[in-house]
Design a protein around this motif. Structure first.
Motif, PDB file in Angstrom:
ATOM      1  N   TYR A 125       0.823  -1.205   0.000  1.00  0.00           N
ATOM      2  CA  TYR A 125       0.000   0.000   0.000  1.00  0.00           C
ATOM      3  C   TYR A 125       0.863   1.265   0.000  1.00  0.00           C
ATOM      4  O   TYR A 125       1.834   1.369   0.732  1.00  0.00           O
ATOM      5  N   LYS A 126       0.519   2.237  -0.838  1.00  0.00           N
ATOM      6  CA  LYS A 126       1.231   3.512  -0.998  1.00  0.00           C
ATOM      7  C   LYS A 126       2.686   3.324  -1.427  1.00  0.00           C
ATOM      8  O   LYS A 126       3.557   4.099  -1.063  1.00  0.00           O
ATOM      9  N   SER A 127       2.918   2.306  -2.230  1.00  0.00           N
ATOM     10  CA  SER A 127       4.283   2.039  -2.688  1.00  0.00           C
ATOM     11  C   SER A 127       4.617   2.795  -3.971  1.00  0.00           C
ATOM     12  O   SER A 127       5.762   2.798  -4.399  1.00  0.00           O
ATOM     13  N   ASN A 128       3.619   3.386  -4.593  1.00  0.00           N
ATOM     14  CA  ASN A 128       3.777   4.141  -5.841  1.00  0.00           C
ATOM     15  C   ASN A 128       4.079   3.272  -7.052  1.00  0.00           C
ATOM     16  O   ASN A 128       4.468   3.791  -8.092  1.00  0.00           O
ATOM     17  N   TYR A 129       3.942   1.974  -6.940  1.00  0.00           N
ATOM     18  CA  TYR A 129       4.067   1.107  -8.111  1.00  0.00           C
ATOM     19  C   TYR A 129       2.739   1.109  -8.841  1.00  0.00           C
ATOM     20  O   TYR A 129       1.677   1.133  -8.228  1.00  0.00           O
ATOM     21  N   ASN A 130       2.789   1.050 -10.164  1.00  0.00           N
ATOM     22  CA  ASN A 130       1.553   0.949 -10.931  1.00  0.00           C
ATOM     23  C   ASN A 130       1.455  -0.383 -11.674  1.00  0.00           C
ATOM     24  O   ASN A 130       0.563  -0.585 -12.475  1.00  0.00           O
ATOM     25  N   GLU A 131       2.403  -1.284 -11.370  1.00  0.00           N
ATOM     26  CA  GLU A 131       2.420  -2.598 -12.006  1.00  0.00           C
ATOM     27  C   GLU A 131       3.028  -3.607 -11.039  1.00  0.00           C
ATOM     28  O   GLU A 131       3.925  -3.272 -10.258  1.00  0.00           O
ATOM     29  N   LYS A 166      -5.376   0.532  -8.402  1.00  0.00           N
ATOM     30  CA  LYS A 166      -5.111   1.042  -9.769  1.00  0.00           C
ATOM     31  C   LYS A 166      -3.753   0.538 -10.264  1.00  0.00           C
ATOM     32  O   LYS A 166      -2.941   1.280 -10.831  1.00  0.00           O
ATOM     33  N   VAL A 167      -3.530  -0.754 -10.041  1.00  0.00           N
ATOM     34  CA  VAL A 167      -2.275  -1.412 -10.410  1.00  0.00           C
ATOM     35  C   VAL A 167      -2.585  -2.492 -11.433  1.00  0.00           C
ATOM     36  O   VAL A 167      -3.531  -3.271 -11.263  1.00  0.00           O
ATOM     37  N   THR A 168      -1.796  -2.530 -12.499  1.00  0.00           N
ATOM     38  CA  THR A 168      -1.948  -3.590 -13.489  1.00  0.00           C
ATOM     39  C   THR A 168      -1.072  -4.788 -13.104  1.00  0.00           C
ATOM     40  O   THR A 168      -0.086  -4.633 -12.373  1.00  0.00           O
ATOM     41  N   CYS A 169      -1.447  -5.944 -13.628  1.00  0.00           N
ATOM     42  CA  CYS A 169      -0.724  -7.190 -13.309  1.00  0.00           C
ATOM     43  C   CYS A 169      -0.208  -7.842 -14.576  1.00  0.00           C
ATOM     44  O   CYS A 169      -0.953  -7.982 -15.544  1.00  0.00           O
ATOM     45  N   LYS A 170       1.036  -8.244 -14.516  1.00  0.00           N
ATOM     46  CA  LYS A 170       1.549  -9.219 -15.467  1.00  0.00           C
ATOM     47  C   LYS A 170       1.459 -10.540 -14.716  1.00  0.00           C
ATOM     48  O   LYS A 170       1.935 -10.651 -13.587  1.00  0.00           O
ATOM     49  N   ILE A 171       0.823 -11.517 -15.319  1.00  0.00           N
ATOM     50  CA  ILE A 171       0.562 -12.773 -14.624  1.00  0.00           C
ATOM     51  C   ILE A 171       1.284 -13.915 -15.328  1.00  0.00           C
ATOM     52  O   ILE A 171       1.219 -14.048 -16.548  1.00  0.00           O
ATOM     53  N   TRP A 172       1.957 -14.715 -14.499  1.00  0.00           N
ATOM     54  CA  TRP A 172       2.595 -15.936 -14.981  1.00  0.00           C
ATOM     55  C   TRP A 172       1.929 -17.109 -14.281  1.00  0.00           C
ATOM     56  O   TRP A 172       1.904 -17.178 -13.048  1.00  0.00           O
ATOM     57  N   ILE A 173       1.386 -18.019 -15.069  1.00  0.00           N
ATOM     58  CA  ILE A 173       0.833 -19.269 -14.555  1.00  0.00           C
ATOM     59  C   ILE A 173       1.907 -20.316 -14.800  1.00  0.00           C
ATOM     60  O   ILE A 173       2.351 -20.495 -15.941  1.00  0.00           O
ATOM     61  N   VAL A 174       2.328 -20.983 -13.745  1.00  0.00           N
ATOM     62  CA  VAL A 174       3.404 -21.972 -13.899  1.00  0.00           C
ATOM     63  C   VAL A 174       2.883 -23.348 -13.498  1.00  0.00           C
ATOM     64  O   VAL A 174       2.377 -23.528 -12.393  1.00  0.00           O
ATOM     65  N   PHE A 175       3.021 -24.289 -14.427  1.00  0.00           N
ATOM     66  CA  PHE A 175       2.674 -25.680 -14.133  1.00  0.00           C
ATOM     67  C   PHE A 175       3.891 -26.554 -14.389  1.00  0.00           C
ATOM     68  O   PHE A 175       4.596 -26.394 -15.385  1.00  0.00           O
ATOM     69  N   SER A 176       4.101 -27.477 -13.474  1.00  0.00           N
ATOM     70  CA  SER A 176       5.205 -28.408 -13.614  1.00  0.00           C
ATOM     71  C   SER A 176       4.852 -29.730 -12.952  1.00  0.00           C
ATOM     72  O   SER A 176       4.233 -29.755 -11.889  1.00  0.00           O
ATOM     73  N   ARG A 177       5.271 -30.807 -13.587  1.00  0.00           N
ATOM     74  CA  ARG A 177       5.222 -32.128 -12.953  1.00  0.00           C
ATOM     75  C   ARG A 177       6.553 -32.371 -12.229  1.00  0.00           C
ATOM     76  O   ARG A 177       6.738 -33.364 -11.595  1.00  0.00           O
ATOM     77  N   MET A 178       7.470 -31.451 -12.380  1.00  0.00           N
ATOM     78  CA  MET A 178       8.765 -31.386 -11.694  1.00  0.00           C
ATOM     79  C   MET A 178       9.694 -32.561 -11.997  1.00  0.00           C
ATOM     80  O   MET A 178      10.473 -32.979 -11.143  1.00  0.00           O
ATOM     81  N   GLU A 179       9.652 -33.061 -13.204  1.00  0.00           N
ATOM     82  CA  GLU A 179      10.474 -34.204 -13.587  1.00  0.00           C
ATOM     83  C   GLU A 179      11.966 -33.978 -13.315  1.00  0.00           C
ATOM     84  O   GLU A 179      12.634 -34.833 -12.728  1.00  0.00           O
ATOM     85  N   GLU A 180      12.484 -32.847 -13.733  1.00  0.00           N
ATOM     86  CA  GLU A 180      13.915 -32.573 -13.564  1.00  0.00           C
ATOM     87  C   GLU A 180      14.274 -32.314 -12.104  1.00  0.00           C
ATOM     88  O   GLU A 180      15.314 -32.758 -11.634  1.00  0.00           O
ATOM     89  N   SER A 181      13.437 -31.586 -11.394  1.00  0.00           N
ATOM     90  CA  SER A 181      13.706 -31.327  -9.977  1.00  0.00           C
ATOM     91  C   SER A 181      13.718 -32.632  -9.175  1.00  0.00           C
ATOM     92  O   SER A 181      14.549 -32.824  -8.289  1.00  0.00           O
TER      93      SER A 181
END
Length: 172
Positions: free
Chosen positions: A22-28, A76-91
């Motif tokens: 809150y009141k961070s002055n970010y708009n994204e 009044k902040v916009t979002c860039k959204i990343w949806i991440v799905f993994s079965r985590m085979e390599e991890s």
């Protein structure tokens, strides 16, 4: 209904966000949705329990709308959204070098019917997210937290607040 439990209610979001943002002055902001966390809660289900074959994809896209609406209407902040799905085979492969019994829901259970539902929904999300502004779908073979960290430390996340939505303690 199980997927709806992954939507953080607006009153709780307000409480959490006001403490740090809150009141961070970010708009994204960058918002990361841990789809693995959502999927593991329904993996034991029978696909006939779903209203529609693509309910999972619909739930994930609705989560994007839920959070985007919250941040816009309250801050009044916009979002860039990343949806991440993994079965985590390599991890899992890497972790088994240290702990041979390391596993996750996909290696410890076997639900071929749900595997097909998940595959179909991942395909739909991969297709649809290309047409939703500022929403990206990422299919990974590593822990989602590693993907979140990579994005947050890239050009996309360095000068912008990064928020993770997950019920997985590993991400915390």
């Amino acid at each position: 209904n199980v997927l709806l439990s992954y939507f953080v209610r607006y009153d709780r979001l307000t409480e959490l966000i006001n403490k740090e943002f809150y009141k961070s002055n970010y708009n994204e902001i960058n918002l990361y949705i841990d789809m693995y966390s959502m999927v593991k809660s329904i993996y034991k289900f029978d696909p006939s329990q779903f209203i529609d074959r693509y309910s999972l994809a619909s739930g994930v896209i609705n989560a994007c709308a839920h959070y985007r609406e919250f941040f816009w209407t309250r801050y009044k902040v916009t979002c860039k959204i990343w949806i991440v799905f993994s079965r985590m085979e390599e991890s899992i492969k890497e972790a088994r070098a240290f702990y041979p019994g390391y596993s996750n829901v996909f290696t410890s259970e076997n639900n071929m019917a749900m595997d097909q539902i998940i595959y179909d929904n991942v395909q739909i999300l991969d297709l649809l997210c290309k047409y939703i502004p500022d929403v990206q779908f990422i299919r990974s073979e590593f822990e989602p937290g590693l993907v979140f960290g990579r994005i947050a430390s890239s050009q996309y996340g360095i000068n912008v607040p990064n928020i993770i939505v997950s019920k997985d303690l590993w991400n915390l």
